[in-house]
Design an enzyme around this catalytic site. Structure first.
Site, PDB file in Angstrom:
ATOM      1  N   VAL A  11       0.793  -0.668  -0.007  1.00  0.00           N
ATOM      2  CA  VAL A  11       0.014   0.317   0.186  1.00  0.00           C
ATOM      3  C   VAL A  11       1.123   1.226   0.166  1.00  0.00           C
ATOM      4  O   VAL A  11       2.281   0.829   0.861  1.00  0.00           O
ATOM      5  CB  VAL A  11      -0.753   0.015   1.008  1.00  0.00           C
ATOM      6  CG1 VAL A  11      -1.792   0.813   1.198  1.00  0.00           C
ATOM      7  CG2 VAL A  11      -2.281  -1.229   1.310  1.00  0.00           C
TER       8      VAL A  11
ATOM      9  N   GLU B  97       5.495 -15.440   2.093  1.00  0.00           N
ATOM     10  CA  GLU B  97       6.203 -15.251   3.571  1.00  0.00           C
ATOM     11  C   GLU B  97       6.091 -14.172   3.221  1.00  0.00           C
ATOM     12  O   GLU B  97       6.123 -12.712   2.938  1.00  0.00           O
ATOM     13  CB  GLU B  97       7.402 -15.341   2.672  1.00  0.00           C
ATOM     14  CG  GLU B  97       7.697 -16.798   2.145  1.00  0.00           C
ATOM     15  CD  GLU B  97       7.134 -17.481   1.184  1.00  0.00           C
ATOM     16  OE1 GLU B  97       6.750 -16.487  -0.050  1.00  0.00           O
ATOM     17  OE2 GLU B  97       7.099 -19.194   0.912  1.00  0.00           O
TER      18      GLU B  97
ATOM     19  N   TYR C 163      -1.591  -9.212   8.131  1.00  0.00           N
ATOM     20  CA  TYR C 163      -2.232 -10.842   8.057  1.00  0.00           C
ATOM     21  C   TYR C 163      -3.023 -12.136   8.805  1.00  0.00           C
ATOM     22  O   TYR C 163      -4.104 -12.139   8.714  1.00  0.00           O
ATOM     23  CB  TYR C 163      -1.049 -11.361   7.165  1.00  0.00           C
ATOM     24  CG  TYR C 163      -0.233 -10.811   6.219  1.00  0.00           C
ATOM     25  CD1 TYR C 163      -0.978 -10.975   5.514  1.00  0.00           C
ATOM     26  CD2 TYR C 163       0.858 -10.723   6.778  1.00  0.00           C
ATOM     27  CE1 TYR C 163      -0.367 -10.291   4.318  1.00  0.00           C
ATOM     28  CE2 TYR C 163       1.953 -10.543   5.483  1.00  0.00           C
ATOM     29  CZ  TYR C 163       0.868  -9.655   3.482  1.00  0.00           C
ATOM     30  OH  TYR C 163       2.028  -9.384   2.909  1.00  0.00           O
TER      31      TYR C 163
ATOM     32  N   ASN D 200       8.778  -7.601   9.833  1.00  0.00           N
ATOM     33  CA  ASN D 200       7.912  -6.819   9.416  1.00  0.00           C
ATOM     34  C   ASN D 200       6.991  -7.035  10.331  1.00  0.00           C
ATOM     35  O   ASN D 200       5.454  -7.431  10.203  1.00  0.00           O
ATOM     36  CB  ASN D 200       7.313  -6.812   8.719  1.00  0.00           C
ATOM     37  CG  ASN D 200       6.859  -5.873   7.041  1.00  0.00           C
ATOM     38  OD1 ASN D 200       6.221  -4.835   7.778  1.00  0.00           O
ATOM     39  ND2 ASN D 200       7.014  -6.357   6.252  1.00  0.00           N
TER      40      ASN D 200
HETATM   41  C1  COA Z   1       1.454  -4.126   5.389  1.00  0.00           C
HETATM   42  C2  COA Z   1       0.363  -3.321   4.788  1.00  0.00           C
HETATM   43  C3  COA Z   1       0.283  -3.269   2.938  1.00  0.00           C
HETATM   44  C4  COA Z   1      -0.903  -2.635   5.432  1.00  0.00           C
HETATM   45  O1  COA Z   1      -1.778  -2.287   4.224  1.00  0.00           O
HETATM   46  P1  COA Z   1      -2.691  -1.948   4.880  1.00  0.00           P
HETATM   47  O2  COA Z   1      -3.250  -0.525   4.252  1.00  0.00           O
HETATM   48  O3  COA Z   1      -1.728  -0.486   5.804  1.00  0.00           O
HETATM   49  O4  COA Z   1      -3.570  -2.207   5.887  1.00  0.00           O
HETATM   50  P2  COA Z   1      -5.111  -1.224   6.952  1.00  0.00           P
HETATM   51  O5  COA Z   1      -5.101  -0.229   6.740  1.00  0.00           O
HETATM   52  O6  COA Z   1      -6.334  -2.450   5.621  1.00  0.00           O
HETATM   53  O7  COA Z   1      -5.099  -2.414   8.097  1.00  0.00           O
HETATM   54  C5  COA Z   1      -5.901  -2.326   8.979  1.00  0.00           C
HETATM   55  C6  COA Z   1      -5.975  -1.438   9.901  1.00  0.00           C
HETATM   56  O8  COA Z   1      -6.278  -0.731   8.944  1.00  0.00           O
HETATM   57  C7  COA Z   1      -8.045   0.394  10.537  1.00  0.00           C
HETATM   58  N1  COA Z   1      -8.721   0.507   9.133  1.00  0.00           N
HETATM   59  C8  COA Z   1      -8.780   2.130   8.715  1.00  0.00           C
HETATM   60  N2  COA Z   1     -10.079   1.610   8.459  1.00  0.00           N
HETATM   61  C9  COA Z   1     -10.826   0.523   7.664  1.00  0.00           C
HETATM   62  C10 COA Z   1     -11.663   0.308   7.639  1.00  0.00           C
HETATM   63  N3  COA Z   1     -12.426   0.866   6.803  1.00  0.00           N
HETATM   64  N4  COA Z   1     -12.123  -1.013   7.241  1.00  0.00           N
HETATM   65  C11 COA Z   1     -10.875  -1.839   7.384  1.00  0.00           C
HETATM   66  N5  COA Z   1      -9.886  -1.867   7.858  1.00  0.00           N
HETATM   67  C12 COA Z   1      -9.597  -0.123   8.667  1.00  0.00           C
HETATM   68  C13 COA Z   1      -8.160  -1.598  11.083  1.00  0.00           C
HETATM   69  O9  COA Z   1      -8.622  -1.415  12.112  1.00  0.00           O
HETATM   70  C14 COA Z   1      -6.510  -2.208  11.605  1.00  0.00           C
HETATM   71  O10 COA Z   1      -6.483  -1.537  12.053  1.00  0.00           O
HETATM   72  P3  COA Z   1      -4.466  -1.321  12.853  1.00  0.00           P
HETATM   73  O11 COA Z   1      -3.644  -0.397  12.647  1.00  0.00           O
HETATM   74  O12 COA Z   1      -5.459  -1.290  14.275  1.00  0.00           O
HETATM   75  O13 COA Z   1      -4.490  -2.964  12.537  1.00  0.00           O
HETATM   76  C15 COA Z   1       1.123  -2.219   4.670  1.00  0.00           C
HETATM   77  O14 COA Z   1       1.616  -1.655   5.570  1.00  0.00           O
HETATM   78  C16 COA Z   1       2.632  -2.275   3.479  1.00  0.00           C
HETATM   79  O15 COA Z   1       2.510  -2.026   2.415  1.00  0.00           O
HETATM   80  N6  COA Z   1       3.145  -2.307   4.106  1.00  0.00           N
HETATM   81  C17 COA Z   1       4.687  -2.112   3.445  1.00  0.00           C
HETATM   82  C18 COA Z   1       5.162  -3.441   2.596  1.00  0.00           C
HETATM   83  C19 COA Z   1       5.113  -4.209   3.318  1.00  0.00           C
HETATM   84  O16 COA Z   1       5.197  -4.879   4.148  1.00  0.00           O
HETATM   85  N7  COA Z   1       4.418  -5.452   2.325  1.00  0.00           N
HETATM   86  C20 COA Z   1       4.038  -6.713   3.176  1.00  0.00           C
HETATM   87  C21 COA Z   1       5.558  -7.222   2.663  1.00  0.00           C
HETATM   88  S1  COA Z   1       5.480  -9.152   2.833  1.00  0.00           S
END
Ligand code: COA
Length: 154
Positions: A78, A110, A122, A115
């Site tokens: 993201v 994986e 996940y 991370n």
């Molecule tokens: C890991 C990654 C993909 C997660 O994506 P993200 O969009 O930040 O994750 P989300 O926002 O969906 O996570 C869910 C969180 O959003 C919140 N949220 C906010 N609004 C929301 C909504 N309308 N619906 C659902 N969840 C919502 C959830 O409650 C949850 O909260 P938390 O922070 O308490 O866990 C992202 O951080 C990223 O790209 N990181 C760098 C790359 C990486 O590490 N990728 C994975 C490699 S394996």
């Protein structure tokens, strides 16, 4: 996920033309980013390479590979300014639906042991830790990092 605060969320397939935007995000997010070649190979191999767009802007993307009754998630990202707004979970839900359409039973991935954020997301989605791969990821010039293997039962 209708409750997401975005009005024009939709997926489109990655093309060589849209690779520049994706690479800007990839290179800003990872210490060891995928290369253009990695994404071109993924397209050539018919992996699912999906961009999540909102109002013409790239907000995130995933790459997943189909196997026999399983799907392997290879990249989920993201854009930094869109993180923590539900888009990572949204992409996982869409991947889950796509995987069901090809009768997959499992999704595998994986993730680096360090991370914590990705592990949290996940697990929130429903993935469970099922093993480790020692020294799977490059870290610095002569160091490597373990991977946690996770699976999700569709
Ligand atoms: C890991 C990654 C993909 C997660 O994506 P993200 O969009 O930040 O994750 P989300 O926002 O969906 O996570 C869910 C969180 O959003 C919140 N949220 C906010 N609004 C929301 C909504 N309308 N619906 C659902 N969840 C919502 C959830 O409650 C949850 O909260 P938390 O922070 O308490 O866990 C992202 O951080 C990223 O790209 N990181 C760098 C790359 C990486 O590490 N990728 C994975 C490699 S394996």
């Amino acid at each position: 996920m209708s409750s997401l605060p975005f009005h024009d969320l939709h997926f489109q397939a990655l093309t060589p033309q849209s690779l520049e935007d994706l690479m800007r995000i990839e290179e800003s997010v990872y210490a060891k980013p995928w290369t253009r070649g990695n994404f071109l190979d993924a397209m050539k191999n018919n992996n699912w390479c999906q961009l999540l767009m909102n109002e013409g802007e790239l907000t995130g993307y995933f790459v997943a590979m189909m196997g026999f009754q399983e799907v392997h998630l290879l990249n989920l990202t993201v854009a930094p300014s869109y993180q923590k707004r539900g888009l990572g979970l949204h992409m996982l839900q869409c991947l889950g639906m796509m995987s069901q359409t090809v009768n997959a039973e499992w999704i595998w991935l994986e993730v680096r042991v360090s991370n914590a954020r990705a592990l949290e997301v996940y697990e929130k989605f429903g993935f469970r830790k099922v093993g480790e791969r020692k020294n799977y990821y490059p870290l610095t010039t002569n160091k490597r990092e373990d991977a946690i293997i996770m699976s999700y039962r569709l």
